[in-house]
Design a protein around this motif. Sequence first.
Motif, PDB file in Angstrom:
ATOM      1  N   ARG A 145      -8.917   1.437  -0.061  1.00  0.00           N
ATOM      2  CA  ARG A 145      -8.110   0.337  -0.578  1.00  0.00           C
ATOM      3  C   ARG A 145      -7.448  -0.485   0.525  1.00  0.00           C
ATOM      4  N   VAL A 146      -7.771  -0.173   1.773  1.00  0.00           N
ATOM      5  CA  VAL A 146      -7.178  -0.882   2.901  1.00  0.00           C
ATOM      6  C   VAL A 146      -8.163  -1.876   3.498  1.00  0.00           C
ATOM      7  N   VAL A 147      -9.361  -1.398   3.854  1.00  0.00           N
ATOM      8  CA  VAL A 147     -10.422  -2.284   4.334  1.00  0.00           C
ATOM      9  C   VAL A 147     -11.467  -2.431   3.240  1.00  0.00           C
ATOM     10  N   ASP A 148     -12.428  -3.303   3.464  1.00  0.00           N
ATOM     11  CA  ASP A 148     -13.435  -3.596   2.443  1.00  0.00           C
ATOM     12  C   ASP A 148     -14.673  -2.724   2.654  1.00  0.00           C
ATOM     13  N   PRO A 149     -14.912  -1.715   1.799  1.00  0.00           N
ATOM     14  CA  PRO A 149     -16.107  -0.890   1.940  1.00  0.00           C
ATOM     15  C   PRO A 149     -17.397  -1.687   1.801  1.00  0.00           C
ATOM     16  N   ALA A 150     -17.367  -2.756   1.002  1.00  0.00           N
ATOM     17  CA  ALA A 150     -18.573  -3.574   0.820  1.00  0.00           C
ATOM     18  C   ALA A 150     -19.002  -4.224   2.129  1.00  0.00           C
ATOM     19  N   ALA A 151     -18.044  -4.599   2.964  1.00  0.00           N
ATOM     20  CA  ALA A 151     -18.376  -5.195   4.255  1.00  0.00           C
ATOM     21  C   ALA A 151     -19.037  -4.175   5.164  1.00  0.00           C
ATOM     22  N   ARG A 156     -20.467   8.771   4.016  1.00  0.00           N
ATOM     23  CA  ARG A 156     -19.365   8.637   3.069  1.00  0.00           C
ATOM     24  C   ARG A 156     -18.517   9.900   3.074  1.00  0.00           C
ATOM     25  N   TYR A 157     -17.224   9.728   2.823  1.00  0.00           N
ATOM     26  CA  TYR A 157     -16.359  10.886   2.610  1.00  0.00           C
ATOM     27  C   TYR A 157     -15.409  10.585   1.466  1.00  0.00           C
ATOM     28  N   ASP A 158     -14.887  11.634   0.846  1.00  0.00           N
ATOM     29  CA  ASP A 158     -13.889  11.492  -0.219  1.00  0.00           C
ATOM     30  C   ASP A 158     -12.508  11.575   0.419  1.00  0.00           C
ATOM     31  N   GLY A 159     -11.738  10.523   0.280  1.00  0.00           N
ATOM     32  CA  GLY A 159     -10.403  10.515   0.861  1.00  0.00           C
ATOM     33  C   GLY A 159      -9.891   9.105   1.014  1.00  0.00           C
ATOM     34  N   GLY A 160      -8.762   8.973   1.699  1.00  0.00           N
ATOM     35  CA  GLY A 160      -8.160   7.678   1.902  1.00  0.00           C
ATOM     36  C   GLY A 160      -8.686   6.972   3.137  1.00  0.00           C
ATOM     37  N   HIS A 161      -7.986   5.940   3.529  1.00  0.00           N
ATOM     38  CA  HIS A 161      -8.392   5.118   4.666  1.00  0.00           C
ATOM     39  C   HIS A 161      -8.464   5.929   5.958  1.00  0.00           C
ATOM     40  N   GLU A 162      -7.570   6.898   6.119  1.00  0.00           N
ATOM     41  CA  GLU A 162      -7.591   7.781   7.279  1.00  0.00           C
ATOM     42  C   GLU A 162      -8.168   9.124   6.851  1.00  0.00           C
ATOM     43  N   GLU A 184       6.516   8.694   6.670  1.00  0.00           N
ATOM     44  CA  GLU A 184       5.774   8.200   7.823  1.00  0.00           C
ATOM     45  C   GLU A 184       5.151   6.848   7.523  1.00  0.00           C
ATOM     46  N   ALA A 185       4.658   6.675   6.300  1.00  0.00           N
ATOM     47  CA  ALA A 185       4.052   5.395   5.927  1.00  0.00           C
ATOM     48  C   ALA A 185       5.063   4.263   6.043  1.00  0.00           C
ATOM     49  N   GLU A 186       6.310   4.541   5.703  1.00  0.00           N
ATOM     50  CA  GLU A 186       7.347   3.515   5.745  1.00  0.00           C
ATOM     51  C   GLU A 186       7.734   3.136   7.179  1.00  0.00           C
ATOM     52  N   LEU A 187       7.354   3.953   8.151  1.00  0.00           N
ATOM     53  CA  LEU A 187       7.685   3.670   9.545  1.00  0.00           C
ATOM     54  C   LEU A 187       6.661   2.752  10.211  1.00  0.00           C
ATOM     55  N   GLY A 188       5.688   2.283   9.448  1.00  0.00           N
ATOM     56  CA  GLY A 188       4.654   1.416   9.992  1.00  0.00           C
ATOM     57  C   GLY A 188       5.177   0.035  10.337  1.00  0.00           C
ATOM     58  N   PRO A 189       4.274  -0.847  10.798  1.00  0.00           N
ATOM     59  CA  PRO A 189       4.669  -2.219  11.165  1.00  0.00           C
ATOM     60  C   PRO A 189       5.302  -2.955   9.999  1.00  0.00           C
ATOM     61  N   SER A 190       6.123  -3.942  10.338  1.00  0.00           N
ATOM     62  CA  SER A 190       6.911  -4.638   9.319  1.00  0.00           C
ATOM     63  C   SER A 190       6.128  -5.669   8.525  1.00  0.00           C
ATOM     64  N   LEU A 197       0.835  -1.187   0.000  1.00  0.00           N
ATOM     65  CA  LEU A 197       0.000   0.000   0.000  1.00  0.00           C
ATOM     66  C   LEU A 197       0.875   1.243   0.000  1.00  0.00           C
ATOM     67  N   ASP A 198       0.568   2.180  -0.909  1.00  0.00           N
ATOM     68  CA  ASP A 198       1.326   3.420  -0.898  1.00  0.00           C
ATOM     69  C   ASP A 198       0.678   4.411   0.066  1.00  0.00           C
ATOM     70  N   ALA A 199       1.388   5.486   0.348  1.00  0.00           N
ATOM     71  CA  ALA A 199       0.907   6.469   1.319  1.00  0.00           C
ATOM     72  C   ALA A 199      -0.426   7.064   0.901  1.00  0.00           C
ATOM     73  N   ASP A 200      -0.651   7.216  -0.411  1.00  0.00           N
ATOM     74  CA  ASP A 200      -1.879   7.844  -0.894  1.00  0.00           C
ATOM     75  C   ASP A 200      -3.110   7.012  -0.562  1.00  0.00           C
ATOM     76  N   ALA A 201      -2.952   5.693  -0.411  1.00  0.00           N
ATOM     77  CA  ALA A 201      -4.084   4.857  -0.021  1.00  0.00           C
ATOM     78  C   ALA A 201      -4.526   5.164   1.410  1.00  0.00           C
ATOM     79  N   ILE A 202      -3.601   5.644   2.228  1.00  0.00           N
ATOM     80  CA  ILE A 202      -3.927   6.040   3.596  1.00  0.00           C
ATOM     81  C   ILE A 202      -4.584   7.405   3.604  1.00  0.00           C
ATOM     82  N   GLY A 203      -4.037   8.331   2.861  1.00  0.00           N
ATOM     83  CA  GLY A 203      -4.569   9.687   2.776  1.00  0.00           C
ATOM     84  C   GLY A 203      -3.596  10.556   2.020  1.00  0.00           C
ATOM     85  N   ASP A 204      -4.089  11.520   1.260  1.00  0.00           N
ATOM     86  CA  ASP A 204      -3.193  12.300   0.405  1.00  0.00           C
ATOM     87  C   ASP A 204      -2.284  13.240   1.184  1.00  0.00           C
ATOM     88  N   LEU A 205      -2.529  13.397   2.486  1.00  0.00           N
ATOM     89  CA  LEU A 205      -1.637  14.204   3.319  1.00  0.00           C
ATOM     90  C   LEU A 205      -0.545  13.358   3.971  1.00  0.00           C
TER      91      LEU A 205
END
Length: 249
Positions: free
Chosen positions: A198-204, A216-222, A159-165, A146-154
């Motif tokens: 793109r991180v969790v399943d919106p259909a669920a 609903r909102y326009d944006g990433g996972h966060e 910072e995304a690379e510092l997440g869990p391994s 997952l790239d940083a943009d999937a989390i949020g465009d800000l």
Amino acid sequence: MTLPFAGLLRETPRMRITRRGTGDEDLLVVLGWGNRVAHEHVAWLLTRLLEAGYRVHAVTIPTNVWNFDDQYLAPLDDYVSERDFDIVLSHSTGGLIAEHLAERHPLRNVFLSPWWGVRTAGRIDPAILAVFERLPTARRLHSPDLDADAIGDLKSPAEAELGPSGLSPAFLGTIRDAQARLGKFDDADVVFYSPTDRVVDPAAIEARAPAANRVRYDGGHEFFASSGRNAVLDDVLAALENGPAAISA
């Protein structure tokens, strides 16, 4: 999931709770997988909650567990039992934890992109996923692409690379089991989510929560790491105050 000794690591799951503020109402905030209170955009959200007058109890969850009830629920069960919480704000994996916690305590939930289903379309073949999650090990064998943009465009790539391994089969297996054990959705709760998550399943999320309880909102996972976060925050604060009535007005 019960693992043989050989399947475990010297990695002890630890839950940390940070208390801040002197407001009139205690608010339990269960953060998502990999979130930390020091992260720039998490700190932004927590600061806005403090400014709204809440005493914030921010829960940083461990990122590799193999027993959902013992390692996620039990510590919070004890913590909530000793305090006077009415409302929980939760994000992602925290939303799965908070939903199960509400089955044990009279809590009203406001969910942010809850992880109620594993998104597999275009990423992981379900058959491969089923085999992976049954491997008897807590070793982190899979790193989500997952790239940083999937989390949020800000969100910054640094910072995304510092997440869990990575994810372990035991972790994914206990999460999938917890998702399968979810009870009935509470009509007093509210869910904020992005249909393009793109991180969790919106259909669920859509299958579980009635339309009247979804925002609903326009944006990433966060949402708090997305450009439109100020407008979403206003609705989140209203939902914390008044539940579904605030979003149907």
